[in-house]
Each structure stands twice: as structure tokens, then as C-alpha cells.
Design an enzyme around this catalytic site. Structure first.
Site, PDB file in Angstrom:
ATOM      1  N   ASP A  65      -2.828  12.670  -4.305  1.00 17.39           N
ATOM      2  CA  ASP A  65      -3.124  11.786  -3.104  1.00 17.39           C
ATOM      3  C   ASP A  65      -4.614  11.405  -2.935  1.00 17.39           C
ATOM      4  O   ASP A  65      -5.474  11.988  -2.875  1.00 17.39           O
ATOM      5  CB  ASP A  65      -2.673  12.538  -1.805  1.00 17.39           C
ATOM      6  N   TYR A 156      -2.015  -4.328   8.821  1.00 19.68           N
ATOM      7  CA  TYR A 156      -2.034  -4.370   7.340  1.00 19.68           C
ATOM      8  C   TYR A 156      -3.086  -5.667   6.952  1.00 19.68           C
ATOM      9  O   TYR A 156      -3.495  -5.567   5.937  1.00 19.68           O
ATOM     10  CB  TYR A 156      -0.346  -4.731   6.866  1.00 19.68           C
TER      11      TYR A 156
END
Length: 255
Positions: A65, A156
């Protein structure tokens, strides 16, 4: 993706591609490998990464990650230890979120910026000493919605606007050191990103149909088409291009 023999001037070079387990990242990792590069494909999920690696022997993978503490350094260290150099960093990993203002949640915003802005910044920081040695290149993956509004997707869009401004600023900062920084801004592309954002497959198909009707070329791009442009911005023949955001969206940004 199929590349021609002229593209084998990537031979011996090393590329890190994040988000390599699917979609644009997988297509880009394969394209670099087919063009002669050694590729470290990075993502969170081991099984999809293994599918990517099975497509070409020059692809190695690392399941990690990239938002975790120390992860960017671990990624760069793995590539350099394996092949002794680093030429290309492709900051592709990212997430989207359909989140109208009335439904805004703090943690969604924090997570979006952590993956879409902070992680690629720290990866670029860790890669920079090695890219200086090879006159290397960073390609950041933005979005057509990094420079046009997206109702219901403001946060976003904000992360992608940040990516585009970082691209320009890093390019200016690093030009004198021989490190180029560019960005590809895809329009609607058929990947599994919408499903990961929480849409059902049916809803994702409906969204693609809606976007297809709006796009002047009436075409939803494939991941391979985006990989083509990432490769073009990375290749040595493009060494005079830096600080550019290349929008590949069938003309969507024009309307």
C-alpha cells in the site's frame, strides 16, 4: 498492447508503475516490458499483480500500500536493488469517488488526497536521486476532470488538478537537472475503477454509455490506448517535452 521494434530503445531501462494490478497500470507495465524495459509493477493486491507479471517475463511485482509509512522508499529501493537503476516513475495509482457536496465525508477526502496526491509526491521524492543519475522521467496520470468540472466529483477533480500543477511545477524545478515531468490526462476509459468507486457493473455501464454520447468521437478509450500515450511521453525521443499535460479524451474537454 503491441509495440513495434523501434520502441526497443527502452531496453535496459527500469520503470516503476503504480496501480499495476489492473486497468491503465497493467497495460502500461506490459507496454514498457514489451518495449524492452524492466518493470516493477506496484499495487495493493497480490493476485492481480501476479496476473500482470504473467504477461511478460520482465515484469516483477510488489504488493504494498503506497500510502503506508515507508512504502514509497520501499518501492524505489526494491527496483534499484533488483536492476541497479531507475529511469521512469509512472504515478498511475489512484482512486475516484462519487461524492456530492451534500454527502461529503471527511475520511473520503483524506483518503483521496493520501492516494492521489501525497503518495505520488513521496514516490517522486524517493525516486528523484536515481532519476537525476539517469536523466529520467516522471509521468503522472491525471484526468480530463483535473481541468474541467465534474458535478458530484469535486474532491476527485481537485486531486487531479493538484497532480497537474505538481507536474508543471516539478518540471520547471527539475528541467536544469535533466529530469522531465509530464502527465497524461485520460478521459473516460474502460477499466474497473468505477466498480471500485462503489458503482455496480450495471451503473458503470450506464455511465460509460452516457459518456460515450457526450464524447465528440463517441468512443470510450481502452487502457491500452492510455498506455500508448504514457509510453510516448516517457520515450527518449520526447526529451524536449516537459511540464505538459496531454489530454486523451476524444475531445471531451472541448465541450
Amino acid at each position: 498492447m503491441t509495440v513495434n521494434s523501434a520502441d526497443h530503445h527502452f531496453s535496459g531501462n527500469v520503470a516503476i508503475v503504480t496501480g499495476a494490478g489492473s486497468g491503465i497500470g497493467r497495460a502500461t507495465a506490459i507496454a514498457f516490458a514489451q518495449a524492452g524495459a524492466h518493470v516493477l509493477g506496484v499495487g495493493r493486491r497480490e493476485a492481480p499483480l501476479r496476473e500482470t507479471a504473467s504477461a511478460h517475463p520482465e515484469i516483477d511485482v510488489l504488493a504494498i500500500d503506497i500510502c503506508d509509512d515507508g512504502a514509497p522508499a520501499a518501492v524505489v529501493r526494491r527496483a534499484v536493488k533488483r536492476w541497479g537503476r531507475l529511469d521512469y516513475l509512472i504515478n498511475n495509482a489512484g482512486a475516484t469517488a462519487v461524492m456530492p457536496l451534500a454527502e461529503t465525508e471527511k475520511q473520503v477526502i483524506v483518503d483521496l488526497f493520501a492516494l492521489n496526491v501525497v503518495a505520488p509526491s513521496l514516490l517522486a521524492h524517493e525516486a528523484l536521486p536515481h532519476l537525476r543519475e539517469t536523466s529520467g522521467t516522471i509521468v503522472n496520470v491525471s484526468s480530463t476532470y483535473g481541468h474541467r468540472p465534474m458535478a458530484g466529483g469535486a474532491h476527485y477533480s481537485a486531486t487531479k488538478a493538484a497532480i497537474e500543477q505538481m507536474t508543471r511545477s516539478w518540471a520547471l524545478e527539475l528541467a536544469g537537472e535533466g529530469v522531465r515531468v509530464n502527465s497524461v490526462a485520460p478521459g473516460p476509459t474502460r477499466t474497473d475503477v468505477m466498480v471500485h468507486a462503489g458503482l455496480t457493473p450495471e451503473a458503470a455501464n450506464d455511465m460509460y454509455a452516457y459518456e460515450r454520447d457526450r464524447i465528440p468521437t463517441h468512443h470510450i478509450a481502452s487502457a491500452d490506448e492510455m498506455a500508448h500515450w504514457i509510453l510516448r511521453l516517457a520515450e527518449p525521443a520526447g526529451r524536449h517535452a516537459t511540464g505538459q499535460v496531454i489530454t486523451v479524451d476524444g475531445g471531451l474537454e472541448l465541450i
